[in-house]
Scaffold this active site. Structure first.
Site, PDB file in Angstrom:
ATOM      1  N   SER A  35       0.787  -1.230   0.000  1.00 54.09           N
ATOM      2  CA  SER A  35       0.000   0.000   0.000  1.00 54.09           C
ATOM      3  C   SER A  35       0.819   1.280   0.000  1.00 54.09           C
ATOM      4  O   SER A  35       0.241   2.376  -0.070  1.00 54.09           O
ATOM      5  CB  SER A  35      -0.957   0.021   1.197  1.00 54.09           C
ATOM      6  OG  SER A  35      -2.029  -0.871   0.988  1.00 54.09           O
ATOM      7  N   LYS A  77      -0.006   3.751  -2.643  1.00 52.48           N
ATOM      8  CA  LYS A  77      -1.036   4.793  -2.538  1.00 52.48           C
ATOM      9  C   LYS A  77      -0.450   6.196  -2.418  1.00 52.48           C
ATOM     10  O   LYS A  77      -1.186   7.180  -2.560  1.00 52.48           O
ATOM     11  CB  LYS A  77      -1.964   4.463  -1.372  1.00 52.48           C
ATOM     12  CG  LYS A  77      -2.821   3.234  -1.659  1.00 52.48           C
ATOM     13  CD  LYS A  77      -3.465   2.650  -0.429  1.00 52.48           C
ATOM     14  CE  LYS A  77      -4.262   1.394  -0.806  1.00 52.48           C
ATOM     15  NZ  LYS A  77      -4.582   0.540   0.340  1.00 52.48           N
ATOM     16  N   SER A 102      -6.001   3.317   4.510  1.00 51.09           N
ATOM     17  CA  SER A 102      -5.482   2.509   3.407  1.00 51.09           C
ATOM     18  C   SER A 102      -6.575   1.678   2.754  1.00 51.09           C
ATOM     19  O   SER A 102      -6.367   0.532   2.358  1.00 51.09           O
ATOM     20  CB  SER A 102      -4.351   1.585   3.894  1.00 51.09           C
ATOM     21  OG  SER A 102      -3.554   1.150   2.823  1.00 51.09           O
ATOM     22  N   LYS A 122       3.358   6.493   4.869  1.00 57.92           N
ATOM     23  CA  LYS A 122       2.412   5.440   4.479  1.00 57.92           C
ATOM     24  C   LYS A 122       2.923   4.060   4.827  1.00 57.92           C
ATOM     25  O   LYS A 122       4.079   3.709   4.572  1.00 57.92           O
ATOM     26  CB  LYS A 122       2.135   5.500   2.971  1.00 57.92           C
ATOM     27  CG  LYS A 122       1.011   4.583   2.508  1.00 57.92           C
ATOM     28  CD  LYS A 122      -0.331   5.068   2.997  1.00 57.92           C
ATOM     29  CE  LYS A 122      -1.445   4.064   2.744  1.00 57.92           C
ATOM     30  NZ  LYS A 122      -1.382   2.887   3.646  1.00 57.92           N
TER      31      LYS A 122
END
Length: 386
Positions: free
Chosen positions: A65, A68, A120, A227
């Site tokens: 993720s 992202k 997320s 993140k």
């Protein structure tokens, strides 16, 4: 003919361009960072992008993720926060982590970006991609084009949420580059530093709250992102950002353990950041403006033309043993005609002999080629002054 002039240390003619370069070599400083769990890791100067330390930093790997980061950046650059986004059947079918949005419902793009970066949510990622790119495939093309712009030649995006897919990968070094670009966006930074965000669907019949899962924000003074990520292929991943006393660091850890070792990514990140704080400080390199001298002109109405280099002083993170230098590489002579603004060389800022920034050297005026009429005029002028 070209000449290379060094203003601090001796150097040789080098290739043009601005590169992401490495700081101290791993074998010299790796002892200070032994024990990292991550399969690949990077510590970078968040302002210049220079890699200060790396481990397997150029090896393509799954990144889960942390994908992202690019998804959010593309949406911010190509969409409007007030856009209305519809949840498709495909978006609603995404596996956990989910916002649990209902197919057919509508949301503001801004609210979905908070869901994307704080919790997320995979369904939010697909809905954003379909809205901004027309389809997941179209959005992936936008992501890859942006990666190419940043010079990320080993990065390829297939999904907007980072779920494992064939060919979906990056390197720790290139992910740091993407993160460094993303944090230049003020809205991006605002989103990743928000503790929680509540919002309804636009139909007004459902309420949602998303909470920030980035524990690093509470681990170190100056931490502000970025993140987390996890998939079976990628393991635990994290991209961190920290601003301490005006020093901006980006860290990346990929494959930092698998279940049940969820905390490894935090330990690795803190170790990387502390290493940067303990071993790097800001030092100046270069100056505001540089006398680039003159260019000798053959076959022209003038014998020489002045040169300019629009360089400026920069502050960069450097280790105690690292040395900065300014290297000028330019043509000594050129044949007319020469247009104003013609590039004839480069000014390079280098650390430990490696390019960290470059500025073009250009002619300040045009020089026409000698003509028959010019030669007659010159002969007449000299006859008058004889």
């Amino acid at each position: 003919m070209k000449i290379c002039l060094t203003l601090v240390l001796s150097c040789v003619v080098v290739l043009a361009g601005t590169l992401w370069v490495h700081g101290q070599e791993n074998e010299d400083d790796g002892e200070a960072l032994t024990g990292l769990y991550a399969r690949a890791a990077v510590l970078a100067d968040g302002e210049t992008g220079r890699i200060l330390w790396g481990k397997n930093e150029d090896e393509p790997m799954a990144m889960a993720s942390t994908t992202k980061i690019m998804t959010c950046l593309i949406a911010l650059e190509n969409g409007n926060l007030s856009d209305t986004v519809e949840i498709s059947d495909y978006a609603a079918s995404m596996p956990d982590v989910q916002l649990d949005a209902i197919a057919g419902d509508h949301f503001r793009l801004e609210d979905l970006l908070y869901a994307l970066m704080l919790e997320s949510d995979n369904d939010a990622a697909v809905a954003i991609a379909e809205h901004v790119g027309g389809s997941v495939e179209g959005f992936a093309e936008m992501m890859n084009a942006r990666a190419d712009e940043l010079g990320c030649s080993h990065t390829r995006f297939v999904t907007p949420n980072g779920l494992d897919a064939e060919g979906h990968c990056t390197t720790a070094a290139e992910l740091a580059k993407i993160a460094s670009e993303a944090i230049k966006n003020e809205t991006f930074v605002k989103i990743i530093n928000t503790a929680s965000h509540s919002f309804p669907n636009l139909e007004g019949n459902r309420q949602y709250q998303v909470n920030n899962k980035d524990s690093f924000l509470q681990m170190m003074d100056g931490a502000f992102g970025i993140k987390t990520g996890f998939t079976a292929d990628a393991g635990y991943c994290f991209v961190g950002a920290l601003n301490r006393d005006g020093r901006l660091y980006i860290s990346v850890v990929l494959g930092s353990g698998w279940p049940p070792n969820k905390s490894y990514k935090w330990k690795d990140t803190v170790n990387l950041m502390n290493y940067g704080i303990d071993n790097y400080e800001k030092r100046a390199i270069g100056s505001d403006g540089l006398d680039a001298g003159i260019l000798t002109v053959s076959g022209g109405c003038r014998e020489e033309v002045a040169l300019r280099a629009d360089c400026h002083k920069m502050e960069m993170l450097m280790g105690t043993e690292e040395k900065g230098e300014v290297c000028v590489v330019k043509d000594l002579s050129k044949e007319a005609p020469i247009a104003a603004g013609t590039q004839v060389g480069w000014v390079y800022y280098k650390i430990n002999g490696k390019i960290v920034e470059s500025f073009p050297i250009c002619t300040m005026e045009e020089v026409d080629k000698k003509s028959y009429g010019f030669c007659l005029e010159e002969m007449f002028r000299r006859w008058l002054t004889f």
